[in-house]
Design an enzyme around this catalytic site. Structure first.
Site, PDB file in Angstrom:
ATOM      1  N   TYR A 142       5.098   5.446  -4.985  1.00 40.68           N
ATOM      2  CA  TYR A 142       4.025   6.329  -5.472  1.00 40.68           C
ATOM      3  C   TYR A 142       4.098   6.544  -6.987  1.00 40.68           C
ATOM      4  CZ  TYR A 142       3.052   7.485  -0.588  1.00 40.68           C
ATOM      5  OH  TYR A 142       2.735   7.420   0.744  1.00 40.68           O
ATOM      6  N   LYS A 188      13.706  -0.865   4.898  1.00 40.10           N
ATOM      7  CA  LYS A 188      13.172  -2.169   5.314  1.00 40.10           C
ATOM      8  C   LYS A 188      14.047  -3.240   4.639  1.00 40.10           C
ATOM      9  CE  LYS A 188       9.965  -4.627   7.394  1.00 40.10           C
ATOM     10  NZ  LYS A 188       9.888  -4.739   8.845  1.00 40.10           N
ATOM     11  N   ASP A 220       9.974  -0.093  10.866  1.00 45.57           N
ATOM     12  CA  ASP A 220       9.079  -0.422  11.989  1.00 45.57           C
ATOM     13  C   ASP A 220       9.709   0.024  13.305  1.00 45.57           C
ATOM     14  OD1 ASP A 220      10.927  -2.314  11.195  1.00 45.57           O
ATOM     15  OD2 ASP A 220       9.740  -4.055  11.765  1.00 45.57           O
ATOM     16  N   ASP A 244       6.602   9.611   4.098  1.00 45.86           N
ATOM     17  CA  ASP A 244       5.253  10.155   4.211  1.00 45.86           C
ATOM     18  C   ASP A 244       4.702   9.849   5.606  1.00 45.86           C
ATOM     19  OD1 ASP A 244       2.799  11.178   3.650  1.00 45.86           O
ATOM     20  OD2 ASP A 244       2.268   9.755   2.085  1.00 45.86           O
ATOM     21  N   ASP A 248       4.761  12.517   9.214  1.00 49.50           N
ATOM     22  CA  ASP A 248       3.510  12.853   9.917  1.00 49.50           C
ATOM     23  C   ASP A 248       3.614  12.483  11.396  1.00 49.50           C
ATOM     24  OD1 ASP A 248       2.233  13.861   7.717  1.00 49.50           O
ATOM     25  OD2 ASP A 248       0.413  12.679   8.000  1.00 49.50           O
TER      26      ASP A 248
END
Ligand code: NAD
Length: 353
Positions: A142, A188, A220, A244, A248
């Site tokens: 970000y 990852k 994943d 992020d 959620d």
């Protein structure tokens, strides 16, 4: 008597309604547990743009830096969606986090026994879930450069330094020491160089916390495991982008977005806020659920002010109120004895402190 300064940012939409209830509870907790709170209001978001043409006035940054903690509601709304990006409410919030250098975001996802049916997953899968997602908040993709776009290409850079990973890892391991002593670091590393560095640094830091068990998981797989068997997790440690998304996902285990608090800490100041947005669709109707904001206020007492007894009292009062069947409209279908307004829910929680 101990005295603390609290910066208050009510923001837009339901922000003022839910923050008022949290302040009501904080005042009662302060009285009962013998400390004093001074609240001062600051502007951010759409309302700040309307009044000052700036979604994050300098006084707000200064006010938060000078306070012991910041209590924040939510910002945003359709009215401001077409402004240039840097003037939008959401840019104000990103800038505030960056200015205060709050690099660690805590998002607990706890399932209340009384609301097992509110989850979209089967009760036996979610019963007892108590996860803390620790997300790196001011680095990663970000904020990494170069970033940009032209007509044919868009690009961002996912970048982490050793120092950035170390400081968030320490925070996660310390949090795990106060919980079930397990950290699952999510990355990852099979594809991304930045994740390989992340994994190496986290493994190094783990050696300083022999009482905490470290596991590593690809993002994943983590997304899948959160749905398959969420009880396996205690603390999930991860970067900005993965955090992020996973936080959620974890929040939905509990069934309602109106219940979950968050803390952004670790830097020059701390911000406590519900995970949800400004809910413009229900703003002004008096039906918003204030529990996420009240639980955020409890986190503030716990992590920034060290008023643990008061924090426990608020958390217990929330559980009792749910047990007794008080529900706001968003959770009214699950065992309601009384469907409460936002204001009434605050008052009932206050009574149980
Ligand atoms: P939202 O979280 O505001 O609302 C999603 C849904 O959940 C809505 O139906 C809303 O009514 C409901 N909801 C949210 N909080 C609730 C509560 N406390 N009680 C009862 N119901 C609640 O997300 P959105 O609709 O995608 O976004 C609305 C605005 O909020 C946008 O402008 C967005 O940019 C902004 N936003 C701000 C923050 C923040 O301030 N941290 C976070 C997310 C979104």
């Amino acid at each position: 008597m101990k005295t603390y300064k609290i910066a208050v940012i009510k923001g837009d939409g339901i922000g003022p309604e839910i923050v008022n209830e949290a302040i009501k509870i904080l005042k009662i907790a302060a009285q009962k547990f013998n400390f004093t709170l001074h609240f001062e209001d600051f502007l951010m978001g759409g309302i700040a743009y309307d009044l000052t043409q700036n979604p994050l006035p300098d006084e707000t940054i200064a006010g938060c830096l000078e306070s012991d903690a910041t209590l924040f509601g939510a910002i945003g709304g359709e009215k401001w969606d077409n402004l240039p990006r840097e003037l939008r409410p959401e840019s104000g919030l990103l800038r505030l986090r960056k200015s205060l250098e709050v690099f660690a975001n805590f998002r607990p996802a706890k399932v209340y026994n009384e609301l097992l049916e509110a989850s979209t997953l089967k009760p036996e899968i979610v019963q007892g879930v108590d996860i803390l997602v620790v997300r790196e908040l001011i680095g990663g993709i970000y904020f990494g450069t170069p970033k940009g776009r032209d007509k044919n290409r868009g690009y961002n850079t996912m970048i982490y330094s050793v120092e950035e990973v170390k400081r968030i890892a320490h925070i996660a391991f310390k949090a795990a020491q106060k919980r079930s002593k397990k950290v699952c670091s999510v990355d990852k590393a099979n594809v991304l160089d930045v994740s390989q560095l992340w994994r190496e640094v986290v493994s190094e830091v783990a050696k300083e916390y022999p009482d905490v068990e470290l596991s590593n998981m690809y993002v994943d797989n983590a997304a899948m495991q959160l749905i398959r068997n969420p009880k396996q997790f205690d603390v999930i440690l991860t970067g900005n982008l993965f955090g992020d998304i996973l936080s959620d996902e974890a929040s939905m285990l509990s069934g309602s977005i109106g219940l979950l608090p968050s803390a952004s800490i670790g830097g020059k100041a701390a911000i406590y806020e519900p995970i949800h947005g400004s809910a413009p669709d229900i703003a002004g109707l008096g039906i918003a659920n204030p529990i996420a904001t009240i639980a955020s206020a409890a986190m503030m007492l716990r992590y920034s002010l060290g008023e643990i007894e008061a924090a426990d009292a608020i958390d217990n009062a929330i559980e009792t109120v749910l047990k007794e069947g008080y529900r706001t409209k968003d959770i009214a279908n699950f065992g309601a004895k009384e469907v409460c307004s936002c204001e009434r829910m605050g008052s009932v929680i206050a009574e149980y402190i």
